[in-house]
Design a protein around this motif. Structure first.
Motif: not given
Length: 178
Positions: A24, A31, A33, A59, A69, A96, A103, A114
């Motif tokens: 994440t 945010a 993932v 990411s 992260c 998410f 989150p 998570i």
């Protein structure tokens, strides 16, 4: 014993480094993932983890900019979410929400943890010298969380091409290391 030549493109499945994880990141209030299986422990104290994140992944730039992260370790119960997260882009989807992941605020970093994962590792980038050439980040784990109710976590291990194994039998062998 009859051995034959093995395709280099499949070597990854022989050396698979560890459990598939969900990484994440967060930047500017958003945010994300991603699923990752290319990682390795590099040092015990402080704990250092090396990992490869593709420059094509949403990411990548977030991690490069924020330098932090979380590595979230799922168990087999999250297998469908792990694959789903890995098969879509965070630029287009709130992963998410789409995959029902919760989150949770971290203690030391801005990226969320998570909730559904067995363990969570809050990380900061410790070294970026290999990022430009190999997309290889070295992360220092600054805080770790584990669900103590789960005694034998069954983690997922990627063998390539959509094939996974689940962590199984545990062997305890005597060690003289201290």
């Amino acid at each position: 014993m009859a051995k034959r030549s093995y395709p280099l493109s499949k070597v990854y499945g022989l050396l698979e480094p560890g459990p598939v994880v969900l990484v994440t990141t967060a930047r500017k209030g958003r945010a994300n993932v991603m699923t990752m299986s290319w990682h390795t422990m590099m040092e015990f104290e402080p704990p250092l983890v090396g990992c490869v994140i593709s420059g094509r992944n949403a990411s990548f730039e977030t991690l490069r900019a924020t330098k932090e992260c979380a590595i979230n370790i799922p168990t087999r119960e999250l297998a469908k979410q792990v694959v789903g997260v890995g098969n879509c882009s965070g630029l287009k989807v709130d992963k998410f929400a789409r995959f029902g992941l919760t989150p949770v605020d971290a203690a030391e970093i801005g990226a969320p943890l998570i909730e559904e994962c067995y363990a969570n590792l809050e990380c900061r980038v410790a070294d970026t010298r290999l990022v430009n050439r190999y997309n290889f980040f070295i992360l220092e784990v600054v805080k770790a969380w584990v669900d103590t109710a789960i005694k034998q976590p069954q983690t997922l291990h990627h063998r390539g091409n959509g094939v996974f194994t689940v962590d199984g039998e545990t062997l305890r062998l005597r060690s003289n290391m201290k």
